[in-house]
Design an enzyme around this catalytic site. Structure first.
Site, PDB file in Angstrom:
ATOM      1  N   HIS A   1       0.780  -1.251   0.000  1.00 25.26           N
ATOM      2  CA  HIS A   1       0.000   0.000   0.000  1.00 25.26           C
ATOM      3  C   HIS A   1       0.809   1.298   0.000  1.00 25.26           C
ATOM      4  O   HIS A   1       0.251   2.369  -0.194  1.00 25.26           O
ATOM      5  CB  HIS A   1      -0.964   0.091   1.204  1.00 25.26           C
ATOM      6  CG  HIS A   1      -1.699  -1.154   1.543  1.00 25.26           C
ATOM      7  ND1 HIS A   1      -2.552  -1.771   0.662  1.00 25.26           N
ATOM      8  CD2 HIS A   1      -1.716  -1.905   2.677  1.00 25.26           C
ATOM      9  CE1 HIS A   1      -3.061  -2.854   1.254  1.00 25.26           C
ATOM     10  NE2 HIS A   1      -2.569  -2.957   2.466  1.00 25.26           N
TER      11      HIS A   1
ATOM     12  N   ASP B   1       3.728  -8.401   0.413  1.00 27.17           N
ATOM     13  CA  ASP B   1       4.405  -9.258   1.402  1.00 27.17           C
ATOM     14  C   ASP B   1       3.479 -10.312   1.994  1.00 27.17           C
ATOM     15  O   ASP B   1       3.917 -11.440   2.274  1.00 27.17           O
ATOM     16  CB  ASP B   1       5.110  -8.444   2.493  1.00 27.17           C
ATOM     17  CG  ASP B   1       4.216  -7.540   3.299  1.00 27.17           C
ATOM     18  OD1 ASP B   1       2.997  -7.479   3.042  1.00 27.17           O
ATOM     19  OD2 ASP B   1       4.750  -6.875   4.213  1.00 27.17           O
TER      20      ASP B   1
HETATM   21  O1  LIG Z   1      -0.795  -3.045   5.418  1.00 23.23           O
HETATM   22  C1  LIG Z   1      -0.504  -4.221   5.465  1.00 23.23           C
HETATM   23  C2  LIG Z   1      -1.388  -5.228   4.848  1.00 23.23           C
HETATM   24  O2  LIG Z   1      -2.585  -4.698   4.372  1.00 23.23           O
HETATM   25  C3  LIG Z   1       0.777  -4.646   6.131  1.00 23.23           C
HETATM   26  O3  LIG Z   1       0.774  -5.997   6.441  1.00 23.23           O
HETATM   27  C4  LIG Z   1       1.967  -4.269   5.296  1.00 23.23           C
HETATM   28  O4  LIG Z   1       1.990  -5.086   4.129  1.00 23.23           O
HETATM   29  C5  LIG Z   1       3.284  -4.319   6.069  1.00 23.23           C
HETATM   30  O5  LIG Z   1       3.733  -5.568   6.391  1.00 23.23           O
HETATM   31  P1  LIG Z   1       4.933  -5.922   7.408  1.00 23.23           P
HETATM   32  O6  LIG Z   1       6.036  -4.966   7.196  1.00 23.23           O
HETATM   33  O7  LIG Z   1       4.366  -5.905   8.770  1.00 23.23           O
HETATM   34  O8  LIG Z   1       5.298  -7.328   6.984  1.00 23.23           O
END
Ligand SMILES: O=C(CO)[C@@H](O)[C@H](O)COP(=O)(O)O
Ligand SMILES: Nc1ncnc2c1ncn2[C@@H]1O[C@H](COP(=O)(O)OP(=O)(O)O)[C@@H](O)[C@H]1O
Length: 501
Positions: free
Chosen positions: A83, A240
């Protein structure tokens, strides 16, 4: 010479790059972290150049310290924090710091989307509007930084910017494109209707690619900078959480993923976009073509623990701090923590709520506080699991990944609070492994993701729920569940008072 692929996992706390051979053996891993900037409460930004520099340092270390020959590296792919908004000008230079997934400055824009499109937005994107998505960030820049908006030639999400710097090719894969909420999840095309309603020119939308599409090869410039070979093939990559699901072998609905990274995620594989959860969870394209996943997100999962460590236990390692938590007991001697320290996303889409320690007692120790932090985060995951249970889902097991899955205490706690067996994988870096699997399938090493997962994904240990612990945690969860409704208004008022001064 053993051929290998690199998986670049661009997290929020650090980039981790894994080198994996054809058989799925991890031959080396390097990580390098970067700062998170919070110029105001609710703001969360990173410098896209820090991602590129840190990724390059990790790759250089793989080559120099781990002795991976660049000629061995046949392919690269990516997993990226979702995002985040990266704006580029016509020369593809970065216009401002990236606005991240956990930035909540966009409440007015979220409301504008809700009021303008209502249920139509949910129907097209599979998601109700939330502060964290890319569209509200675009609207915020348009409104608050019009001079930058006018200069914007294209936007990207984080891992796409790193890929662009390595290949010179622009693109966004479908799993990250759904996370922008500008994509029609049913047609997999950019939604003309959403672009028209919010006056977003389709000029700034990046080209769509599949995760395992060959996007290009390493440019001469980046090869010189990093030591990589120009022959290395570069594949699209994915969000991710989609990569984490792939790296955990989540390729069917009855196994659920629990990820404790900076954020926390409970994720379920879906065959098709469904409204079974009435917009309570997110709906996204998987990295696997024609597959989807839903997920609920705790904004501050590992982040709650790292904030707590930095603020109260800077003298301890994670292991020492968690040993203190293990010496406490279930319920942390009457202390409850709610992890809403940067607001919350699921089940409470509330950017203004803040966290709390409830039941502070003069007899409690630092170990009790540490324990209450990880218990509170795990209760917030239980809230997410309950959404699925209420929709009739039944899970045989949970696969745990992310930095939090390094802790045996936290893994057993998950099994006890969820009352489901929890599997730890041999490597908790699910997203990075998923990224290597994309490269492996892209290169044709495997005909499909399932056969790749059969080789790459290995269970290390299973944590079974302990019935007496389950019962005790059920009692405490009932109280945890009361904290949000009873503290919401208080924390909103505290936030407003803070904003006034
Ligand atoms: O905003 C979300 C999913 O919608 C988060 O899960 C980000 O994708 C960040 O992930 P991490 O850095 O915690 O793995
Ligand atoms: N030894 C540990 N035990 C439990 N949790 C840990 C440990 N080390 C790090 N963490 C947690 O893991 C989180 C980082 O996980 P990671 O999956 O690397 O996140 P991201 O992908 O967001 O960068 C940190 O916020 C921290 O709280």
């Amino acid at each position: 010479m053993t051929e290998c692929v690199l998986g670049v996992d661009l997290g929020t706390s650090a980039v981790k790059v894994s080198a994996v051979d054809r058989a799925g053996n991890i031959i080396a891993q390097e990580a390098f972290d970067y700062p998170l900037s919070q110029p105001q409460s609710g703001y969360s930004e990173q410098n896209p150049n820090d991602w590129v520099m840190s990724t390059t340092v990790a790759i250089v270390r793989l080559i120099l310290d781990d002795h991976i020959d660049p000629a061995q590296i046949t392919g690269i792919s990516y997993s990226g924090q979702m995002h985040g908004l990266v704006l580029l000008d016509q020369d593809y230079h970065v216009l401002r710091p990236a606005i991240l997934w956990n930035d909540t400055r966009t409440t007015a824009e979220r409301e504008e989307i809700e009021q303008t499109m209502g249920d139509e937005f949910v129907r097209i994107t599979g998601n109700r509007p939330l502060e964290g998505f890319t569209l509200p960030k675009l609207l915020w820049v348009k409104k608050h930084e019009p001079e930058l908006w006018d200069k914007t030639a294209v936007f990207l999400t984080p891992k796409d910017y790193v890929r662009y710097r390595m290949t010179g090719k622009l693109g966004i894969d479908f799993s990250d494109a759904t996370g922008t909420t500008l994509l029609d999840i049913h047609t997999n095309q950019w939604s003309q209707e959403i672009c028209d309603r919010f006056e977003i020119s389709d000029r700034i939308l990046p080209p769509l690619v599949h995760s395992d599409d060959l996007v290009g090869t390493v440019t001469a410039e980046y090869a010189e900078f990093s030591g990589l070979s120009q022959d290395t093939k570069v594949f699209g990559g994915g969000a991710d959480n989609a990569c984490g699901a792939l790296g955990a072998g989540i390729l069917r609905p009855e196994v659920v993923l629990s990820s404790i990274g900076t954020s926390g995620v409970i994720l379920k594989y879906e065959d098709h976009p469904t409204d079974a959860y009435q917009g309570q969870v997110q709906m996204e394209d998987h990295v696997v073509n024609d597959a989807y996943y839903s997920m609920g997100v705790t904004l501050a999962a590992g982040y709650s623990l790292s904030w707590y460590k930095k603020t109260f236990c800077a003298d301890l390692t994670f292991e020492q701090m968690l040993n203190g938590a293990a010496a406490s007991e279930i319920g942390a001697h009457g202390l409850l923590f709610t992890p809403y320290i940067v607001g919350e996303r699921t089940p409470y889409a509330d950017a203004e709520v803040r966290g709390s320690f409830i039941g502070v007692d003069a007899t409690q120790t630092r170990g009790d506080f540490t324990r209450s932090v990880i218990e509170g985060v795990t209760f917030s995951f239980r809230d997410l699991l309950e959404i699925y249970r209420q929709a009739g889902a039944h899970f045989k097991r949970v696969v745990a990944i992310g930095g939090g899955a390094k802790s045996p205490l936290w893994l057993q706690m998950q099994a006890d609070i969820f009352n489901v067996p929890v599997q730890k994988l041999e490597n908790e870096q699910g997203p990075g492994l998923g990224a290597t699997m994309i490269a492996a399938v892209g290169l044709g090493w495997y005909p499909d993701y399932q056969s790749c997962a059969d080789q790459f994904v290995h269970v290390d240990q299973v944590y079974q729920p302990i019935p007496t612990n389950v019962e005790r945690y059920n009692q405490i969860y009932a109280l945890y569940h009361e904290v949000y409704p009873q503290t919401k208004d208080l924390t909103h008022q505290l936030q407003a008072l803070k904003a006034d001064h």
